[in-house]
Design a protein around this motif. Structure first.
Motif, PDB file in Angstrom:
ATOM      1  N   ASN A 155      37.060  48.350  22.059  1.00 36.56           N
ATOM      2  CA  ASN A 155      36.231  48.641  20.883  1.00 36.56           C
ATOM      3  C   ASN A 155      34.746  48.487  21.186  1.00 36.56           C
ATOM      4  OD1 ASN A 155      38.286  49.303  19.023  1.00 36.56           O
ATOM      5  ND2 ASN A 155      38.739  47.138  18.665  1.00 36.56           N
ATOM      6  N   LEU A 156      34.425  47.660  22.200  1.00 35.21           N
ATOM      7  CA  LEU A 156      33.028  47.505  22.619  1.00 35.21           C
ATOM      8  C   LEU A 156      32.597  48.620  23.570  1.00 35.21           C
ATOM      9  CD1 LEU A 156      32.826  43.632  23.249  1.00 35.21           C
ATOM     10  CD2 LEU A 156      31.836  44.926  21.343  1.00 35.21           C
ATOM     11  N   GLY A 157      33.560  49.455  23.967  1.00 31.81           N
ATOM     12  CA  GLY A 157      33.240  50.575  24.846  1.00 31.81           C
ATOM     13  C   GLY A 157      32.969  50.172  26.279  1.00 31.81           C
ATOM     14  N   ILE A 158      33.567  49.068  26.739  1.00 31.17           N
ATOM     15  CA  ILE A 158      33.350  48.593  28.109  1.00 31.17           C
ATOM     16  C   ILE A 158      33.994  49.562  29.101  1.00 31.17           C
ATOM     17  CG2 ILE A 158      33.761  46.717  29.742  1.00 31.17           C
ATOM     18  CD1 ILE A 158      31.816  46.027  27.511  1.00 31.17           C
ATOM     19  N   SER A 159      33.219  49.973  30.096  1.00 34.31           N
ATOM     20  CA  SER A 159      33.730  50.881  31.118  1.00 34.31           C
ATOM     21  C   SER A 159      32.927  50.706  32.398  1.00 34.31           C
ATOM     22  CB  SER A 159      33.649  52.337  30.647  1.00 34.31           C
ATOM     23  OG  SER A 159      32.298  52.718  30.464  1.00 34.31           O
ATOM     24  N   VAL A 160      33.494  51.165  33.501  1.00 39.79           N
ATOM     25  CA  VAL A 160      32.808  51.124  34.798  1.00 39.79           C
ATOM     26  C   VAL A 160      33.115  52.417  35.540  1.00 39.79           C
ATOM     27  CG1 VAL A 160      32.901  48.602  35.016  1.00 39.79           C
ATOM     28  CG2 VAL A 160      34.783  49.989  35.922  1.00 39.79           C
ATOM     29  N   GLU A 161      32.280  52.716  36.519  1.00 41.19           N
ATOM     30  CA  GLU A 161      32.567  53.865  37.373  1.00 41.19           C
ATOM     31  C   GLU A 161      33.516  53.431  38.465  1.00 41.19           C
ATOM     32  OE1 GLU A 161      30.282  57.057  40.327  1.00 41.19           O
ATOM     33  OE2 GLU A 161      29.150  55.850  38.905  1.00 41.19           O
ATOM     34  N   HIS A 162      34.568  54.205  38.674  1.00 35.54           N
ATOM     35  CA  HIS A 162      35.550  53.882  39.707  1.00 35.54           C
ATOM     36  C   HIS A 162      34.846  53.850  41.059  1.00 35.54           C
ATOM     37  CE1 HIS A 162      39.049  53.892  42.264  1.00 35.54           C
ATOM     38  NE2 HIS A 162      39.850  53.849  41.218  1.00 35.54           N
ATOM     39  N   PRO A 163      34.920  52.704  41.781  1.00 36.42           N
ATOM     40  CA  PRO A 163      34.167  52.577  43.037  1.00 36.42           C
ATOM     41  C   PRO A 163      34.641  53.512  44.137  1.00 36.42           C
ATOM     42  CG  PRO A 163      35.655  50.722  42.744  1.00 36.42           C
ATOM     43  CD  PRO A 163      35.669  51.493  41.460  1.00 36.42           C
ATOM     44  N   GLY A 164      35.873  53.976  44.055  1.00 37.74           N
ATOM     45  CA  GLY A 164      36.385  54.842  45.117  1.00 37.74           C
ATOM     46  C   GLY A 164      36.339  56.320  44.783  1.00 37.74           C
ATOM     47  N   GLN A 165      36.003  56.643  43.531  1.00 38.98           N
ATOM     48  CA  GLN A 165      36.003  58.045  43.113  1.00 38.98           C
ATOM     49  C   GLN A 165      34.743  58.302  42.284  1.00 38.98           C
ATOM     50  OE1 GLN A 165      39.735  59.104  41.269  1.00 38.98           O
ATOM     51  NE2 GLN A 165      40.907  57.820  42.677  1.00 38.98           N
ATOM     52  N   GLU A 166      33.767  58.874  42.939  1.00 44.11           N
ATOM     53  CA  GLU A 166      32.467  59.077  42.314  1.00 44.11           C
ATOM     54  C   GLU A 166      32.591  59.931  41.057  1.00 44.11           C
ATOM     55  OE1 GLU A 166      28.002  60.741  43.491  1.00 44.11           O
ATOM     56  OE2 GLU A 166      29.598  60.642  44.996  1.00 44.11           O
ATOM     57  N   GLY A 167      31.943  59.455  40.001  1.00 45.24           N
ATOM     58  CA  GLY A 167      31.919  60.197  38.752  1.00 45.24           C
ATOM     59  C   GLY A 167      33.076  59.894  37.820  1.00 45.24           C
ATOM     60  N   GLU A 168      34.100  59.215  38.299  1.00 46.03           N
ATOM     61  CA  GLU A 168      35.249  58.894  37.444  1.00 46.03           C
ATOM     62  C   GLU A 168      34.984  57.594  36.696  1.00 46.03           C
ATOM     63  OE1 GLU A 168      39.986  57.707  37.719  1.00 46.03           O
ATOM     64  OE2 GLU A 168      39.072  58.893  39.324  1.00 46.03           O
ATOM     65  N   ILE A 169      35.043  57.666  35.393  1.00 46.77           N
ATOM     66  CA  ILE A 169      34.784  56.492  34.556  1.00 46.77           C
ATOM     67  C   ILE A 169      36.114  55.831  34.183  1.00 46.77           C
ATOM     68  CG2 ILE A 169      33.773  55.641  32.414  1.00 46.77           C
ATOM     69  CD1 ILE A 169      31.766  56.673  34.475  1.00 46.77           C
ATOM     70  N   VAL A 170      36.169  54.524  34.378  1.00 48.74           N
ATOM     71  CA  VAL A 170      37.367  53.750  34.033  1.00 48.74           C
ATOM     72  C   VAL A 170      37.053  52.923  32.793  1.00 48.74           C
ATOM     73  CG1 VAL A 170      38.993  51.976  34.788  1.00 48.74           C
ATOM     74  CG2 VAL A 170      38.098  53.636  36.435  1.00 48.74           C
ATOM     75  N   GLU A 171      37.771  53.171  31.726  1.00 44.92           N
ATOM     76  CA  GLU A 171      37.562  52.448  30.475  1.00 44.92           C
ATOM     77  C   GLU A 171      38.689  51.444  30.250  1.00 44.92           C
ATOM     78  OE1 GLU A 171      37.503  55.536  27.579  1.00 44.92           O
ATOM     79  OE2 GLU A 171      35.405  56.076  27.956  1.00 44.92           O
ATOM     80  N   VAL A 172      38.371  50.362  29.565  1.00 43.24           N
ATOM     81  CA  VAL A 172      39.410  49.407  29.183  1.00 43.24           C
ATOM     82  C   VAL A 172      40.287  50.050  28.126  1.00 43.24           C
ATOM     83  CG1 VAL A 172      39.887  47.163  28.124  1.00 43.24           C
ATOM     84  CG2 VAL A 172      37.970  47.406  29.709  1.00 43.24           C
ATOM     85  N   LYS A 173      41.597  50.002  28.344  1.00 44.03           N
ATOM     86  CA  LYS A 173      42.538  50.594  27.397  1.00 44.03           C
ATOM     87  C   LYS A 173      42.890  49.594  26.302  1.00 44.03           C
ATOM     88  CE  LYS A 173      44.922  53.773  30.545  1.00 44.03           C
ATOM     89  NZ  LYS A 173      46.265  54.147  31.102  1.00 44.03           N
ATOM     90  N   ASN A 174      42.905  50.075  25.093  1.00 47.84           N
ATOM     91  CA  ASN A 174      43.302  49.253  23.952  1.00 47.84           C
ATOM     92  C   ASN A 174      44.831  49.251  23.861  1.00 47.84           C
ATOM     93  OD1 ASN A 174      43.766  48.002  21.527  1.00 47.84           O
ATOM     94  ND2 ASN A 174      42.322  49.253  20.350  1.00 47.84           N
ATOM     95  N   LEU A 175      45.434  48.101  24.115  1.00 46.01           N
ATOM     96  CA  LEU A 175      46.896  48.005  24.071  1.00 46.01           C
ATOM     97  C   LEU A 175      47.416  47.597  22.699  1.00 46.01           C
ATOM     98  CD1 LEU A 175      47.690  46.349  27.543  1.00 46.01           C
ATOM     99  CD2 LEU A 175      47.582  48.778  26.922  1.00 46.01           C
ATOM    100  N   LEU A 176      46.515  47.533  21.725  1.00 48.60           N
ATOM    101  CA  LEU A 176      46.955  47.199  20.364  1.00 48.60           C
ATOM    102  C   LEU A 176      46.771  48.358  19.393  1.00 48.60           C
ATOM    103  CD1 LEU A 176      45.809  43.483  19.885  1.00 48.60           C
ATOM    104  CD2 LEU A 176      48.095  44.379  20.359  1.00 48.60           C
TER     105      LEU A 176
END
Length: 508
Positions: free
Chosen positions: A46-67
């Motif tokens: 819900n806070l929109g936390i994400s990072v760029e995948h270190p091994g794949q340029e341009g790919e954004i990894v977001e935290v998935k909401n499991l609830l």
């Protein structure tokens, strides 16, 4: 008698034990952690936390909401597969089928008594740590085989069985990245390192090999064996004190019938080893890899059933010779009794499996790894302080993400290029990573085999809790990391290659 004063280090261990033992039962703890991951995933998503995948340029990894709706569907839909897919579950149960027969027929007891009666007692502790370190060749099977054997050996000598269990566990887990032989770990991490190096210098990466740390890990075996033995005898065992539990193993000589059984078991083992060798040694052996290799081959992925068979067949031969096995019903009963004794672990596997799966599915581990890497980079350290800082950060990350390959797949694309830019080789970065990854394995409840070690330990101490086990293993973790790091620094100062064609420094 005047009470012996306890030093600051021993008092610190007491505090760790006290705090840790206030934690709930491991089954409850893993269930609580699984729920905590669900809540944190919802908050971070819900806070929109994400990072760029270190091994794949341009790919954004977001935290998935499991609830959310999709996450709740995943929770219910994956519960069975999370349990069945929990990595140690199959390894432990299959291995214990063979070990159970060897143990319940009396073979292991006879072997241990023969061993402890023939070897100089001053070599037993170091020998146990050494065996644990070498067990990494057998991948995860060492966790199941050696700690309980170490406990029985020490009990047979009148020493505290938990000290024997701890020495073996330290060798198997904290010394996982040391060995006299190359293993699947070298191949698995090496390929990731080569790929990360190619980001910066494809030509350099093309000349790298998976044996890039071989010289260093050979030398590490002897250093860690000494360190593990000293920590066991000077810190861990004195702190545990005299064993006053119910489990005892008397030091009795071997009877004529037992010697006959050992002879039969020896012959059965020899036959089993020869038959196994026929599948591996010939260049066209069916358990070799497609390229004829052994490190990456069906043999390495078949170690668990091979170990099971190599315990089961000698155990069967011993039982028949000593008349502990008179029919197939005896074998079935012994295997059933063994599985019954694993009940606590099976329950632990259910809750731990949910936690591990939720953690991976939520991408929280990826986010933690990337932020940790960025924090180290922001410190602007160079040289030896950088290596030390890297080891400390990875050691801390390892407390939360147990898989060596998963962490390195995450960290290598970030740190290997950074180190290359500073003039340090990918081979050095990988070795520093392996030191950190191994050293803190034994003090995190999130390590997949932590639960089974507690189950083994509770045989000798019914009140054994997470805090007690962490306090017992903490000295190994500290001394392994510190002395292993010093060894790496000395290696760097002398500029010795870490492996074949694997220098310390990178020259563009």
């Amino acid at each position: 008698m005047k009470k012996q004063r306890r030093g600051l280090f021993q008092k610190s261990l007491d505090r760790i034990e006290t705090i840790g033992n206030k934690l709930p039962h491991p089954v409850t703890l893993f269930a609580g952690l699984a729920i905590l991951v669900l809540v944190i995933s919802a908050v971070l998503a819900n806070l929109g936390i994400s990072v760029e995948h270190p091994g794949q340029e341009g790919e954004i990894v977001e935290v998935k909401n499991l609830l959310n709706a999709e996450g709740i569907q995943y929770i219910f839909g994956s519960m069975v597969s999370n349990f069945i897919g929990f990595a140690p579950l199959g390894v432990v149960l299959v291995t214990m089928l063979g070990i159970g027969v060897a143990e319940r027929t009396g073979l292991i007891s006879a072997l241990l008594r023969g061993f402890v009666l023939s070897i100089p007692k001053f070599l037993i502790t170091g020998g146990l740590v050494f065996a644990g370190i070498m067990a990494s060749v057998a991948s995860d099977a060492g966790y199941v085989v050696l700690p309980p054997l170490g406990a029985v050996i020490f009990a047979a000598l009148g020493r505290h069985p938990l000290a024997g269990l701890a020495a073996a566990f330290a060798g198997v887990s904290a010394g996982f990245s040391a060995n006299l032989l190359l293993s699947a770990t070298d191949a698995m991490l090496g390929e990731l390192t080569i790929s990360a190096a190619a980001i910066m210098d494809p030509a350099y990466a093309e000349g790298m090999n998976i044996a890039m740390n071989y010289y260093f890990i050979i030398a590490s075996v002897f250093l860690l064996t000494i360190v593990g033995a000293v920590v066991t005898e000077k810190i861990v065992e004195p702190r545990l004190g005299e064993y006053k539990g119910e489990f005892r193993e008397e030091m009795k000589g071997l009877t004529t019938l037992e010697k006959k059984g050992l002879l039969w078991a020896g012959v059965a083992t020899l036959v089993g080893v020869i038959l196994t060798a026929l599948l591996i040694v010939p260049e066209n052996g069916v358990l070799r890899g497609e390229d004829g290799g052994i490190v990456q081959s069906p043999f390495m992925s078949s170690l668990v059933p091979i170990i099971t068979i190599l315990f089961f067949i000698p155990g069967l031969a011993y039982g028949i010779a000593t008349k502990n096995i008179t029919s197939d019903k005896d074998v079935a009963e012994q295997m059933s009794d063994t599985m019954a004794s694993m009940g606590v672990f099976i329950v632990l596997a259910f809750t731990a499996g949910q936690f591990v799966a939720y953690f991976a599915e939520s991408n929280i581990g990826m986010v933690l790894g990337v932020y940790g890497a960025e924090a180290l980079e922001s410190l602007s350290l160079t040289g030896i302080p950088l290596i030390i800082g890297f080891i400390i950060v990875v050691g801390i990350i390892n407390l939360f993400i147990g898989s060596a390959s998963a962490k390195w797949a995450m960290l290598a694309p970030v740190f290997v290029p950074i180190m290359m830019q500073l003039g340090y080789s990918p081979e050095l970065t990988q070795m520093a990573y392996r030191i950190a990854d191994s050293s803190t394995n034994i003090i995190t409840p999130l390590m997949t085999y932590f639960a089974i070690i507690i189950a083994f330990a509770q045989k000798y101490d019914k009140k054994m809790g997470i805090g007690t086990l962490i306090s017992v293993m903490f000295p190994y973790s500290i001394f392994f990391m510190a002395i292993w790091t010093v060894m790496l620094i000395v290696w760097m100062l002398f500029g010795i290659d870490l492996g074949p064609a694997s220098p310390i420094h990178y020259n563009n």
